[in-house]
Design an enzyme around this catalytic site. Structure first.
Site, short mmCIF file in Angstrom:
data_model
loop_
_atom_site.label_atom_id
_atom_site.label_comp_id
_atom_site.label_asym_id
_atom_site.label_seq_id
_atom_site.Cartn_x
_atom_site.Cartn_y
_atom_site.Cartn_z
N ARG A 1 6.85 19.24 57.10
CA ARG A 1 5.64 19.37 56.27
C ARG A 1 5.54 18.40 55.05
O ARG A 1 4.53 17.90 54.61
CB ARG A 1 5.67 20.87 55.59
CG ARG A 1 4.79 21.34 54.86
CD ARG A 1 5.07 22.76 54.47
NE ARG A 1 3.92 23.32 53.61
CZ ARG A 1 3.88 23.70 52.52
NH1 ARG A 1 5.09 23.69 51.66
NH2 ARG A 1 2.79 24.28 51.82
N HIS B 1 2.20 16.40 53.89
CA HIS B 1 1.47 16.69 52.66
C HIS B 1 1.54 15.18 51.86
O HIS B 1 0.85 15.20 51.03
CB HIS B 1 2.21 17.68 51.93
CG HIS B 1 1.93 18.88 52.15
ND1 HIS B 1 1.71 20.08 51.39
CD2 HIS B 1 1.47 19.68 53.48
CE1 HIS B 1 1.37 21.18 52.12
NE2 HIS B 1 1.35 20.92 53.25
N ASN C 1 1.32 23.05 47.30
CA ASN C 1 2.77 22.52 47.19
C ASN C 1 3.54 23.58 46.37
O ASN C 1 4.74 23.70 46.62
CB ASN C 1 2.79 21.13 46.56
CG ASN C 1 2.17 20.13 47.60
OD1 ASN C 1 2.23 20.33 48.78
ND2 ASN C 1 1.51 19.06 46.92
N HIS D 1 3.14 24.34 63.61
CA HIS D 1 3.61 25.68 63.09
C HIS D 1 4.25 26.39 64.15
O HIS D 1 4.46 27.54 63.98
CB HIS D 1 2.31 26.47 62.83
CG HIS D 1 1.54 25.82 61.65
ND1 HIS D 1 0.40 26.58 60.83
CD2 HIS D 1 1.97 25.02 60.39
CE1 HIS D 1 0.08 25.91 59.68
NE2 HIS D 1 1.29 25.07 59.56
#
Length: 318
Positions: free
Chosen positions: A60, A64, A92, A191
């Site tokens: 992740r 990001h 975040n 996911h």
């Protein structure tokens, strides 16, 4: 003579162009820091062995990072009195993690090769090694990114797709980064590992109908309806195999067991239903497409050549 000079001039211009527009390469550190990839891999394996969830957290971090002003490690920069980073952005704050693992790996890499390997490249390699550590596919990570000296709280708030997005919004968000709708569906398969906070799936539990009743009932026990009650309680994004990188995420969607709204919209009578069915029926296409999409994502607006810097410490500019 004139023609020879013209050829030389064109050659010089071509060489100058190749330097300024430097391409990423899988062998970038082969000579300058040959131990770099082994050090990163060992650090990731140790962290994931200690806490399997960390694999999802490192993956992740890379996502990001890349979706906000490109894959430049801007997400790693801490706030200071004179600098506002991205870690306090809505997508975040209170959820992004893994900084200590990255810092430990960076320190080991620095000990082997001073100011040679960028934090942006460490994030890219750590993401790949995390997926592999959890049983997922591998791919050749292209290297040569440099680190930013800036970050953008505003872009972190605007460019990272929230869990409330539908297929059209998701497609547009990924298209803005040069990724296709098919890439979006493949990358959503990340996911298959990791967890989400109650505040990000509460609306789905209590307000949506395309959700398995038993699945929802089990989740409601730790995610009560009132806002502010249990907001940070965690649930696995894939309840079937929460720490294994496989295709169960997609089989869950076929049963209306997607945790987030942005998960279940991928299988809800729309344009991408067929791709979800394909991934659910067998893991091979998903593994191939995910790996290819990760390479594409890792190539979003990297700093190369003399752009940016190689940070000595990932959390602050030199």
């Amino acid at each position: 003579m004139a023609s020879c000079l013209s050829v030389l001039l064109l050659l010089c211009l071509a060489l100058a162009g190749s330097v300024s527009g430097q391409q990423l390469s899988a062998t970038f550190y082969s000579r300058s820091c040959p131990r770099a990839l082994a050090i990163i891999r060992a650090g990731v394996r140790a962290a994931v062995a200690q806490e399997p969830r960390m694999g999802a957290s490192l993956l992740r971090l890379h996502f990001h990072d890349c979706f906000v002003q490109g894959c430049d490690a801007s997400v790693l920069l801490n706030d200071t009195a004179n600098f506002t980073g991205e870690q306090g952005a809505n997508p975040n704050v209170g959820s992004i993690r893994g900084f200590n693992v990255v810092d430990n790996i960076k320190a080991q890499v620095e000990a082997a090769c001073k100011q040679t390997v960028s934090c942006a490249d460490i994030l890219a390699v750590a993401a790949r090694d995390s997926v592999v550590a959890l049983g997922g596919p591998s791919w050749r990570v292209l290297l040569g990114r440099r680190d930013s000296t800036t970050a953008s709280l505003a872009l972190a708030n605007s460019d990272l797709p929230p869990p409330s997005f539908d297929v059209a919004n998701l497609t547009a968000a990924f298209a803005a980064k040069g990724l296709s709708q098919a890439d979006m569906v493949a990358l959503s398969g990340a996911h298959t590992v990791g967890q989400a906070q109650c505040q990000n799936f509460r609306d789905r539990l209590y307000n949506e109908t395309n959700i398995d009743a038993a699945f929802a009932a089990a989740l409601k026990a730790s995610c009560p309806r009132p806002t502010g009650s249990g907001d940070g309680n965690l649930a696995p994004l894939d309840t079937t195999t929460p720490t294994a990188f496989d295709n169960a995420y997609y089989t869950n969607l076929l049963s209306n067991k997607g945790l987030l709204h942005s998960d279940q919209v991928l299988f809800n009578g729309g344009a991408v239903d067929g791709q979800v069915r394909s991934y659910a029926s067998g893991p091979s296409r998903f593994r191939r497409d995910f790996a290819a999409a990760m390479v594409k994502m890792g190539n979003i607006a990297p700093l190369t050549g003399t752009q940016g810097q190689i940070r000595l410490v990932c959390s602050k500019v030199n």
